[in-house]
Design a protein around this motif. Structure first.
Motif, short mmCIF file in Angstrom:
data_model
loop_
_atom_site.label_atom_id
_atom_site.label_comp_id
_atom_site.label_asym_id
_atom_site.label_seq_id
_atom_site.Cartn_x
_atom_site.Cartn_y
_atom_site.Cartn_z
N PRO A 38 -7.08 -4.07 6.42
CA PRO A 38 -6.69 -2.98 5.51
C PRO A 38 -5.72 -3.44 4.42
O PRO A 38 -5.77 -2.92 3.31
CB PRO A 38 -6.05 -1.94 6.43
N VAL A 39 -4.89 -4.43 4.72
CA VAL A 39 -4.00 -4.96 3.67
C VAL A 39 -4.84 -5.58 2.56
O VAL A 39 -4.61 -5.32 1.38
CB VAL A 39 -2.99 -5.98 4.26
N TRP A 44 -7.28 -5.29 -2.81
CA TRP A 44 -8.50 -5.32 -3.62
C TRP A 44 -8.61 -4.06 -4.47
O TRP A 44 -9.04 -4.12 -5.62
CB TRP A 44 -9.70 -5.47 -2.69
N ARG A 45 -8.17 -2.93 -3.91
CA ARG A 45 -8.21 -1.66 -4.66
C ARG A 45 -6.96 -1.47 -5.52
O ARG A 45 -6.76 -0.41 -6.08
CB ARG A 45 -8.37 -0.50 -3.69
N ARG A 46 -6.14 -2.50 -5.60
CA ARG A 46 -4.92 -2.52 -6.41
C ARG A 46 -3.87 -1.50 -5.97
O ARG A 46 -3.10 -1.00 -6.77
CB ARG A 46 -5.25 -2.34 -7.89
N LEU A 53 3.73 -2.16 2.09
CA LEU A 53 4.33 -1.33 3.13
C LEU A 53 3.68 -1.58 4.49
O LEU A 53 4.36 -1.68 5.51
CB LEU A 53 4.23 0.14 2.76
N VAL A 54 2.35 -1.69 4.53
CA VAL A 54 1.65 -1.95 5.79
C VAL A 54 2.03 -3.33 6.33
O VAL A 54 2.38 -3.49 7.50
CB VAL A 54 0.13 -1.81 5.62
N ALA A 55 1.98 -4.35 5.47
CA ALA A 55 2.32 -5.71 5.91
C ALA A 55 3.78 -5.81 6.35
O ALA A 55 4.09 -6.40 7.40
CB ALA A 55 2.03 -6.71 4.79
N ALA A 56 4.68 -5.20 5.59
CA ALA A 56 6.10 -5.26 5.93
C ALA A 56 6.38 -4.54 7.24
O ALA A 56 7.21 -5.00 8.04
CB ALA A 56 6.94 -4.67 4.79
N CYS A 122 -4.11 4.02 7.42
CA CYS A 122 -4.98 3.48 6.37
C CYS A 122 -6.36 4.15 6.37
O CYS A 122 -6.95 4.37 5.31
CB CYS A 122 -5.15 1.98 6.53
N LEU A 123 -6.87 4.47 7.56
CA LEU A 123 -8.21 5.04 7.66
C LEU A 123 -8.26 6.55 7.52
O LEU A 123 -9.32 7.12 7.24
CB LEU A 123 -8.84 4.66 9.01
#
Length: 189
Positions: A38-39, A44-46, A53-56, A122-123
């Motif tokens: 998802p990251v 990819w969708r900019r 935020l998700v990665a952190a 994310c989903l």
């Protein structure tokens, strides 16, 4: 209490059940690693802010878990023969030693709570109504079975997995609060 619960959880384990529980426990690590998908999709969708935020949040949860283990130094179940933290060597070696040799909180459970929560976040906009009910329930069920497997296989005490679940939920709630309205705001590129 921890010893009684651990003995009770380990009592009915057969070789087949042990294999199944090992598989369930082993799914937790790829599940967390798959957060890269998802990251990558957000990048990819900019949607740079959302990806960050998700990665952190995922990396912050891992750092929190290691910091708590290093500070609390709670040994895992067993007779102590497998308890040998090594504070020398490369930083990666020290982190691996902390992760492998301290039990509280359960890193598998904490990381899985955070990872599944982030996956759902994310989903969520893409999910049909039925999936919005089913996926959180399936996620909670998997977390419960994972927690049982960690205790049953002798890797953690019950309080280790309970602590991992509560810390993961608190971290996820903090992440959601930090994201707040920003998650749903339109991103600018």
């Amino acid at each position: 209490l921890d010893l009684r619960v651990s003995r009770l959880a380990a009592r009915p384990v057969t070789p087949r059940l042990t294999t199944l529980l090992d598989g369930i426990s082993g799914l937790a690590q790829p599940l967390v690693a798959l957060l890269a998908l998802p990251v990558a999709a957000l990048l990819w969708r900019r949607h740079y802010r959302r990806a960050l935020l998700v990665a952190a949040s995922a990396l912050g949860s891992v750092a929190l878990n290691l910091a708590l283990k290093a500070a609390l130094r709670h040994p895992p179940p067993g007779d102590g023969s497998n308890y040998s933290p090594d504070w020398h060597g490369s930083p990666l070696h020290i982190l691996e030693s902390i992760s492998d040799n301290y039990g509280y909180p359960s890193g598998h459970v904490q990381a899985t709570v955070v990872a599944l929560g982030l996956w759902l976040l994310c989903l969520w906009p893409l999910l049909p109504r039925a999936a919005r009910l089913a996926l959180p329930l399936i996620s909670l069920g998997y977390i419960a079975v994972l927690a049982y497997s960690r205790v049953s296989l002798g890797h953690h005490f019950a309080t280790d997995v309970l602590g991992g679940a509560l810390i993961g939920a608190a971290w996820l709630a903090g992440t959601l609060l930090a994201m707040g309205r920003r998650w749903h705001d339109r991103e600018t590129t």
